[in-house]
Design a protein around this motif. Structure first.
Motif, PDB file in Angstrom:
ATOM      1  N   GLY A  66      -8.034  39.707 -58.751  1.00 27.73           N
ATOM      2  CA  GLY A  66      -8.482  41.005 -59.223  1.00 27.73           C
ATOM      3  C   GLY A  66      -7.359  41.943 -59.593  1.00 27.73           C
ATOM      4  N   GLN A  67      -6.168  41.392 -59.852  1.00 25.84           N
ATOM      5  CA  GLN A  67      -5.004  42.201 -60.202  1.00 25.84           C
ATOM      6  C   GLN A  67      -4.920  42.315 -61.730  1.00 25.84           C
ATOM      7  OE1 GLN A  67      -1.875  40.074 -58.229  1.00 25.84           O
ATOM      8  NE2 GLN A  67      -2.405  40.892 -56.200  1.00 25.84           N
ATOM      9  N   ALA A  68      -5.695  43.247 -62.257  1.00 25.63           N
ATOM     10  CA  ALA A  68      -5.854  43.355 -63.709  1.00 25.63           C
ATOM     11  C   ALA A  68      -4.544  43.668 -64.417  1.00 25.63           C
ATOM     12  CB  ALA A  68      -6.893  44.433 -64.029  1.00 25.63           C
ATOM     13  N   THR A  69      -3.766  44.591 -63.876  1.00 22.21           N
ATOM     14  CA  THR A  69      -2.516  44.985 -64.535  1.00 22.21           C
ATOM     15  C   THR A  69      -1.546  43.813 -64.598  1.00 22.21           C
ATOM     16  OG1 THR A  69      -2.777  47.287 -63.837  1.00 22.21           O
ATOM     17  CG2 THR A  69      -0.567  46.571 -64.463  1.00 22.21           C
ATOM     18  N   ALA A  71      -2.286  40.542 -64.370  1.00 24.59           N
ATOM     19  CA  ALA A  71      -2.817  39.495 -65.251  1.00 24.59           C
ATOM     20  C   ALA A  71      -2.576  39.867 -66.709  1.00 24.59           C
ATOM     21  CB  ALA A  71      -4.307  39.290 -64.987  1.00 24.59           C
ATOM     22  N   ALA A  72      -2.809  41.132 -67.039  1.00 24.64           N
ATOM     23  CA  ALA A  72      -2.617  41.574 -68.417  1.00 24.64           C
ATOM     24  C   ALA A  72      -1.163  41.455 -68.858  1.00 24.64           C
ATOM     25  CB  ALA A  72      -3.099  43.017 -68.574  1.00 24.64           C
ATOM     26  N   SER A  73      -0.233  41.571 -67.915  1.00 21.22           N
ATOM     27  CA  SER A  73       1.187  41.501 -68.264  1.00 21.22           C
ATOM     28  C   SER A  73       1.594  40.121 -68.751  1.00 21.22           C
ATOM     29  CB  SER A  73       2.048  41.901 -67.059  1.00 21.22           C
ATOM     30  OG  SER A  73       2.034  40.893 -66.059  1.00 21.22           O
ATOM     31  N   TYR A  74       0.781  39.116 -68.479  1.00 20.09           N
ATOM     32  CA  TYR A  74       1.080  37.752 -68.932  1.00 20.09           C
ATOM     33  C   TYR A  74       0.469  37.467 -70.306  1.00 20.09           C
ATOM     34  CZ  TYR A  74       2.451  37.135 -64.071  1.00 20.09           C
ATOM     35  OH  TYR A  74       3.061  37.262 -62.847  1.00 20.09           O
ATOM     36  N   THR A  75      -0.093  38.508 -70.952  1.00 16.84           N
ATOM     37  CA  THR A  75      -0.671  38.347 -72.288  1.00 16.84           C
ATOM     38  C   THR A  75       0.227  39.018 -73.325  1.00 16.84           C
ATOM     39  OG1 THR A  75      -1.956  40.400 -72.437  1.00 16.84           O
ATOM     40  CG2 THR A  75      -2.937  38.579 -71.184  1.00 16.84           C
ATOM     41  N   ASN A  76      -0.044  38.746 -74.591  1.00 22.25           N
ATOM     42  CA  ASN A  76       0.732  39.378 -75.657  1.00 22.25           C
ATOM     43  C   ASN A  76       0.103  40.670 -76.155  1.00 22.25           C
ATOM     44  OD1 ASN A  76      -1.439  38.324 -77.024  1.00 22.25           O
ATOM     45  ND2 ASN A  76      -0.262  37.078 -78.448  1.00 22.25           N
ATOM     46  N   PHE A  77      -0.916  41.177 -75.430  1.00 24.44           N
ATOM     47  CA  PHE A  77      -1.517  42.466 -75.785  1.00 24.44           C
ATOM     48  C   PHE A  77      -2.119  43.072 -74.525  1.00 24.44           C
ATOM     49  CE2 PHE A  77      -4.425  44.736 -79.086  1.00 24.44           C
ATOM     50  CZ  PHE A  77      -3.710  45.901 -78.876  1.00 24.44           C
ATOM     51  N   ASP A  78      -1.221  43.486 -73.593  1.00 21.53           N
ATOM     52  CA  ASP A  78      -1.696  43.898 -72.277  1.00 21.53           C
ATOM     53  C   ASP A  78      -2.520  45.176 -72.323  1.00 21.53           C
ATOM     54  OD1 ASP A  78       0.396  45.577 -72.852  1.00 21.53           O
ATOM     55  OD2 ASP A  78       1.368  45.391 -70.897  1.00 21.53           O
ATOM     56  N   ALA A  80      -4.870  45.911 -74.336  1.00 22.08           N
ATOM     57  CA  ALA A  80      -6.265  45.544 -74.566  1.00 22.08           C
ATOM     58  C   ALA A  80      -6.810  44.714 -73.418  1.00 22.08           C
ATOM     59  CB  ALA A  80      -6.387  44.770 -75.871  1.00 22.08           C
ATOM     60  N   ALA A  81      -5.972  43.861 -72.827  1.00 23.62           N
ATOM     61  CA  ALA A  81      -6.432  42.957 -71.773  1.00 23.62           C
ATOM     62  C   ALA A  81      -6.730  43.692 -70.473  1.00 23.62           C
ATOM     63  CB  ALA A  81      -5.376  41.878 -71.527  1.00 23.62           C
ATOM     64  N   ARG A  82      -5.927  44.725 -70.175  1.00 27.88           N
ATOM     65  CA  ARG A  82      -6.033  45.389 -68.871  1.00 27.88           C
ATOM     66  C   ARG A  82      -7.417  45.980 -68.594  1.00 27.88           C
ATOM     67  NH1 ARG A  82      -2.609  49.353 -69.564  1.00 27.88           N
ATOM     68  NH2 ARG A  82      -0.857  47.892 -69.559  1.00 27.88           N
ATOM     69  N   PRO A  83      -8.008  46.776 -69.514  1.00 23.79           N
ATOM     70  CA  PRO A  83      -9.313  47.362 -69.197  1.00 23.79           C
ATOM     71  C   PRO A  83     -10.421  46.342 -69.026  1.00 23.79           C
ATOM     72  CG  PRO A  83      -8.548  48.040 -71.381  1.00 23.79           C
ATOM     73  CD  PRO A  83      -7.444  47.299 -70.759  1.00 23.79           C
ATOM     74  N   LEU A  84     -10.387  45.266 -69.796  1.00 23.16           N
ATOM     75  CA  LEU A  84     -11.429  44.255 -69.639  1.00 23.16           C
ATOM     76  C   LEU A  84     -11.296  43.536 -68.304  1.00 23.16           C
ATOM     77  CD1 LEU A  84     -13.730  42.447 -70.457  1.00 23.16           C
ATOM     78  CD2 LEU A  84     -12.177  41.143 -71.893  1.00 23.16           C
ATOM     79  N   LEU A  85     -10.081  43.178 -67.931  1.00 17.10           N
ATOM     80  CA  LEU A  85      -9.879  42.489 -66.656  1.00 17.10           C
ATOM     81  C   LEU A  85     -10.215  43.395 -65.480  1.00 17.10           C
ATOM     82  CD1 LEU A  85      -6.581  40.711 -67.706  1.00 17.10           C
ATOM     83  CD2 LEU A  85      -8.708  39.551 -67.066  1.00 17.10           C
ATOM     84  N   ALA A  86      -9.976  44.699 -65.631  1.00 16.40           N
ATOM     85  CA  ALA A  86     -10.358  45.652 -64.585  1.00 16.40           C
ATOM     86  C   ALA A  86     -11.872  45.779 -64.500  1.00 16.40           C
ATOM     87  CB  ALA A  86      -9.716  47.014 -64.850  1.00 16.40           C
TER      88      ALA A  86
END
Length: 539
Positions: A66-69, A71-78, A80-86
């Motif tokens: 559940g660590q959205a921030t 997890a998003a840091s391992y993407t090439n568009f964090d 956009a990824a961060r709010p969805l993972l949160a």
């Protein structure tokens, strides 16, 4: 959705990016792919197998925890990824996430998600499959997950949300005109239609809401897509105009041709009997498609010529090899022999382009004549149809220059959907415009669109020309074997750089149908067999 549920918008920063680029193209600045600003030389080339395994593993581990921030840091568009993972944990209430990766292939890692959805004391397991791709960051050279909302769930698209809570609308039990239950499982094409009907009429059908995990789509007018039901609501019964038998035939017919859509209506009432699509996406092109209709448009053009006294079915409409309109030369389909002695009926049933082009500049026709005919006689292009679900009303803009001639043969600026062309056929053979609908207006009191319709003499001539087309003209081979009162019009719409789109519309007794198949070729090659199958089932 229940009170207190806050939907997280996925990828809101997309709005400031260049439209149309793929997700992997967004790492155009160092902030998007973790560039630390150091002097080390960035790695190049596809990520190695070890890099793919390590990056996917770190992404999965952070997602599971559940660590959205992170997890998003391992993407090439964090961003956009961060709010969805949160939102995955916060708004969708998905916990206990366990991700099992499969074997990587070319940087693509398939995986299975096993989790639990819990809300208001209710809980259910959630299992689904997805995949991600590990790519090389363009500026940092790091191995990164190529961001796409579908990584989180395969049905998510840009700016969609995941939410669990009380259903926005009660469930429905949709039934056909004879009371047979219509389900997504039995009629896959109806999936988006049934979702929309529930969204619009669930509160009017007498049901009570349940608790669900849904995808809330960003696209305006698109109904929620339920993914998991935690507590069943009480479905209300919603009667539609559809026919289970005709719908089944339509579903089978479109499966034979990629990117195909069909609609069937009952000309005497305007009721929609079937709507089916065979597409990779969930877009209801049968109702909402906006493409050139090719020579099926000649039904409206012929009506314009007759109503304005320019021609009659037995009057002259010569069909030369070429026709020039304001410096643009138009030709017929290959293999169509010229006929300088042709009547309008001959030119119509053989689908001669040049015969129509030569008549569109006759007095009293103007640049707006085809638009007026489409709007006032066929009810098209006024943006006022209320079918019960989202639909397009057709567009026939007044055009100058070569487009005036191109519009007359269904090219140029004209846009139609199969729904529009099925309605055109229904109006042509009855003389009366009856706006198509899927749900009776009596349910919600919505007004249906109106139009003048056609003079009896015009409708009679159009009907006779469509009958000739089905029995002696370009639709003869397709319509062979159908009994009853039949008529048709073929069409193919040219598209730069690809095979023409196939169009076909026809009637049999009190059923009118129209189909379109992307890159399907001539009308009889793809759309024609689809329409024939539908007419055989319903006519």
């Amino acid at each position: 959705m229940g009170k207190g549920v806050k939907a997280a918008v996925i990828g809101s920063v997309f709005a400031v990016m260049v439209g149309g680029a793929g997700y992997g193209a967004y790492n155009v600045v160092s902030a998007l792919d973790g560039d630390s600003g150091g002097t080390a030389v960035a790695r190049t080339g596809p990520p190695s197998g070890d890099e793919v395994e390590e990056t996917a593993g770190k992404f999965f581990a952070a997602w599971e925890q559940g660590q959205a921030t992170e997890a998003a840091s391992y993407t090439n568009f964090d961003q956009a990824a961060r709010p969805l993972l949160a939102a995955y944990a916060r708004d969708a209430h998905i916990t206990g996430v366990k991700i099992t990766p499969g074997a990587a292939n070319g940087g693509v890692v398939p995986f299975t998600v096993d989790a639990k959805v819990s809300y208001d004391g209710k809980s259910k397991p959630l299992t689904y499959k997805s995949e991600l791709k590990v790519v090389r960051g363009k500026t940092s050279g790091k191995a990164l997950v190529d961001w796409d909302p579908a990584v989180v769930h395969p049905e998510l698209e840009k700016d969609d949300t995941l939410v669990t809570g009380e259903s926005k609308s009660p469930p429905i039990e949709a039934v056909d005109r004879d009371g047979q239950v219509l389900t997504k499982a039995k009629y896959p094409s109806l999936g988006p239609v049934l979702d929309t009907l529930r969204d619009r009429y669930g509160d009017k059908a007498g049901g009570t809401p349940g608790v669900e995990l849904v995808i809330r789509h960003a696209a305006e007018g698109t109904a929620d897509t339920p993914l998991l039901t935690l507590a069943e609501g009480k479905p209300g019964k919603l009667r539609t105009t559809l026919s289970a038998g005709v719908q089944a035939a339509a579903e089978r017919a479109v499966k034979g041709y990629a990117e195909s859509s069909v609609v069937a209506v009952k000309p005497s009432t305007g009721e929609v009997l079937a709507v089916a699509n065979h597409r990779e996406d969930a877009f209801n092109a049968a109702f909402e498609g906006r493409v050139a209709p090719g020579s099926t448009m000649k039904i409206i053009t012929a009506a314009m010529l007759i109503d304005n006294g320019v021609a009659s079915m037995n009057g002259p409409a010569p069909c030369p090899d070429t026709a020039t309109w304001q410096s643009q030369t138009f030709k017929n389909l290959p293999g169509l022999a010229a006929n300088e002695n042709a009547t309008l009926a001959d030119t119509f049933m053989r689908s001669c382009n040049t015969g129509f082009i030569k008549l569109v500049d006759e007095e009293p026709l103007t640049d707006a004549s085809l638009t007026t005919e489409a709007q006032e006689r066929f009810g098209l292009g006024k943006d006022n149809w209320k079918t019960g679900i989202s639909s397009f009303d057709g567009s026939v803009p007044a055009s100058t220059g070569p487009d005036r001639a191109a519009n007359a043969i269904g090219q140029g600026q004209v846009q139609m959907s199969p729904l529009n062309m099925a309605s055109v056929t229904a109006t042509a053979i009855t003389g009366t415009f009856r706006q198509p609908f899927v749900v009776s207006p009596d349910l919600d009191g919505r007004p249906l669109a109106t139009a003048q319709g056609l003079p009896p003499a015009t409708a009679s001539q159009l009907t006779q020309m469509m009958r000739l087309t089905a029995t002696q003209g370009s639709a003869r081979d397709v319509m062979a074997g159908l009994g009853g009162d039949i008529g048709a019009k073929t069409g193919s719409a040219e598209v730069d750089g690809q095979t023409a789109n196939s169009w076909f519309t026809g009637f049999r007794n009190d059923v009118a149908a129209a189909a379109m198949s992307v890159s399907g070729g001539r009308g009889g090659e793809a759309a024609g067999p689809i329409v024939k199958a539908v007419l055989a089932a319903g006519g």
